[in-house]
Design a protein around this motif. Structure first.
Motif, short mmCIF file in Angstrom:
data_model
loop_
_atom_site.label_atom_id
_atom_site.label_comp_id
_atom_site.label_asym_id
_atom_site.label_seq_id
_atom_site.Cartn_x
_atom_site.Cartn_y
_atom_site.Cartn_z
N LYS A 187 0.66 -1.43 0.09
CA LYS A 187 0.11 -0.39 -0.43
C LYS A 187 1.22 1.29 -0.28
O LYS A 187 1.52 1.29 0.87
N TYR A 188 1.18 1.80 -1.32
CA TYR A 188 1.84 3.01 -1.71
C TYR A 188 1.21 4.43 -0.87
O TYR A 188 0.11 4.53 -1.57
N VAL A 189 1.86 5.08 0.04
CA VAL A 189 1.47 6.22 0.28
C VAL A 189 2.31 7.24 0.23
O VAL A 189 3.24 7.59 1.00
N SER A 190 1.80 8.70 -0.77
CA SER A 190 3.08 9.58 -0.93
C SER A 190 2.72 10.51 0.42
O SER A 190 1.33 10.97 0.66
N VAL A 191 3.59 10.75 1.20
CA VAL A 191 3.15 12.32 2.33
C VAL A 191 4.76 12.95 1.88
O VAL A 191 6.05 12.78 1.63
N PRO A 192 3.72 14.63 2.39
CA PRO A 192 4.21 15.50 1.67
C PRO A 192 5.61 15.47 2.89
O PRO A 192 5.41 15.21 4.16
N PHE A 193 7.14 15.21 2.62
CA PHE A 193 7.81 15.17 2.97
C PHE A 193 7.66 16.28 4.42
O PHE A 193 8.49 16.01 5.49
N GLY A 194 7.79 17.58 3.66
CA GLY A 194 7.34 18.52 5.72
C GLY A 194 6.56 17.26 6.16
O GLY A 194 6.51 18.54 7.76
N ASP A 195 5.24 17.30 6.33
CA ASP A 195 4.64 16.70 6.93
C ASP A 195 4.79 15.38 7.92
O ASP A 195 4.38 15.05 8.60
N ALA A 196 5.59 14.99 7.27
CA ALA A 196 6.14 13.21 7.20
C ALA A 196 6.35 13.17 8.04
O ALA A 196 6.04 11.92 9.73
N GLN A 197 7.32 13.95 9.12
CA GLN A 197 8.19 14.04 10.56
C GLN A 197 6.87 13.99 11.78
O GLN A 197 6.68 12.76 12.71
N ASN A 198 6.12 14.71 11.73
CA ASN A 198 4.97 15.16 12.60
C ASN A 198 3.68 13.87 12.07
O ASN A 198 3.29 12.95 13.96
N LYS A 199 3.87 13.77 10.88
CA LYS A 199 2.89 12.48 11.09
C LYS A 199 3.19 11.34 11.17
O LYS A 199 1.77 10.90 11.37
N PHE A 200 4.16 10.56 11.24
CA PHE A 200 4.95 9.66 11.73
C PHE A 200 4.83 9.38 13.89
O PHE A 200 3.84 8.56 13.96
N LYS A 201 4.90 10.58 14.10
CA LYS A 201 5.46 10.04 15.43
C LYS A 201 3.60 10.40 15.71
O LYS A 201 3.70 9.43 16.83
N ASN A 202 3.16 10.86 15.53
CA ASN A 202 1.36 11.47 15.95
C ASN A 202 0.79 9.75 15.51
O ASN A 202 0.08 8.95 16.48
N ALA A 203 0.72 9.12 14.05
CA ALA A 203 0.42 7.34 14.20
C ALA A 203 0.99 6.73 15.05
O ALA A 203 0.18 5.53 15.66
N ALA A 204 2.10 6.41 15.18
CA ALA A 204 3.27 5.65 16.53
C ALA A 204 2.90 5.97 17.62
O ALA A 204 2.82 4.37 18.42
N GLN A 205 2.94 7.41 17.77
CA GLN A 205 2.43 7.67 19.46
C GLN A 205 0.39 6.88 19.05
O GLN A 205 0.52 5.86 20.54
#
Length: 131
Positions: A72-90
Motif C-alpha cells: 500500500k503505497y502512500v505519498s506523504v509530503p516531506f514537510g508533514d511526514a515527521q510529525n505525521k509519523f510521530k502522531n501515528a506511532a504514538q
C-alpha cells in the motif's frame, strides 16, 4: 550510488515487513512454505515527480515477485511526514510498516521506541551496504 542504497533498503524493508505481517493462508493456517504474504504500508516522503517514480516501480516489482503481498503505497509530503509519523506511532495505529525517513529523523524515532529492531533479521545480512 545513494539511490541504489535507498532502493536496496526499501526492498529489504518491504520483505521484512511482509514477513512480519504474513500469517499464513486466508483461513488463518500456519505459514509453512515461507512465502511472503500480507499487506505492507509504505510511506514515501520523496518529492512527487522525482524518486517517487522509482519507488513505485520497486513496490510494483516486489508485488510481482511476491504475489501474496500487497504494498500500500502512500505519498506523504516531506514537510508533514515527521510529525505525521510521530502522531501515528504514538497513537499505536495507522503508522506505516515502512517509511522513507530523513536520516536525521531516525535517531529520534528510535529513541522514542517507534522503530523495530533489526537484530537477528535478514535485513542485516549485508550490513556493509548501509551507512
Amino acid at each position: 550510488m545513494r539511490r541504489g542504497i535507498t532502493a536496496t533498503a526499501l526492498v529489504a524493508a518491504l520483505a521484512l515487513a511482509a514477513t512480519a505481517c504474513g500469517s499464513g493462508d486466508e483461513t488463518g493456517g500456519s505459514k509453512s512454505s515461507g512465502e511472503l504474504s500480507g499487506t505492507v504500508t509504505w510511506w514515501d516522503t520523496s518529492s512527487v515527480g522525482s524518486e517517487d517514480k522509482v519507488f513505485k516501480k520497486l513496490a510494483e516489482g516486489f508485488e510481482k515477485k511476491h504475489p501474496k503481498v500487497d504494498v500500500k503505497y502512500v505519498s506523504v509530503p516531506f514537510g508533514d511526514a515527521q510529525n505525521k509519523f510521530k502522531n501515528a506511532a504514538q497513537a499505536g495505529s495507522s503508522a506505516p510498516d515502512v517509511i522513507r525517513s530523513e536520516v536525521a529523523w531516525t535517531p529520534d524515532f528510535a529513541a522514542l521506541g517507534y522503530l523495530a529492531p533489526l537484530d537477528g533479521t535478514a535485513a542485516l545480512k549485508n550490513q556493509d551496504d548501509f551507512l
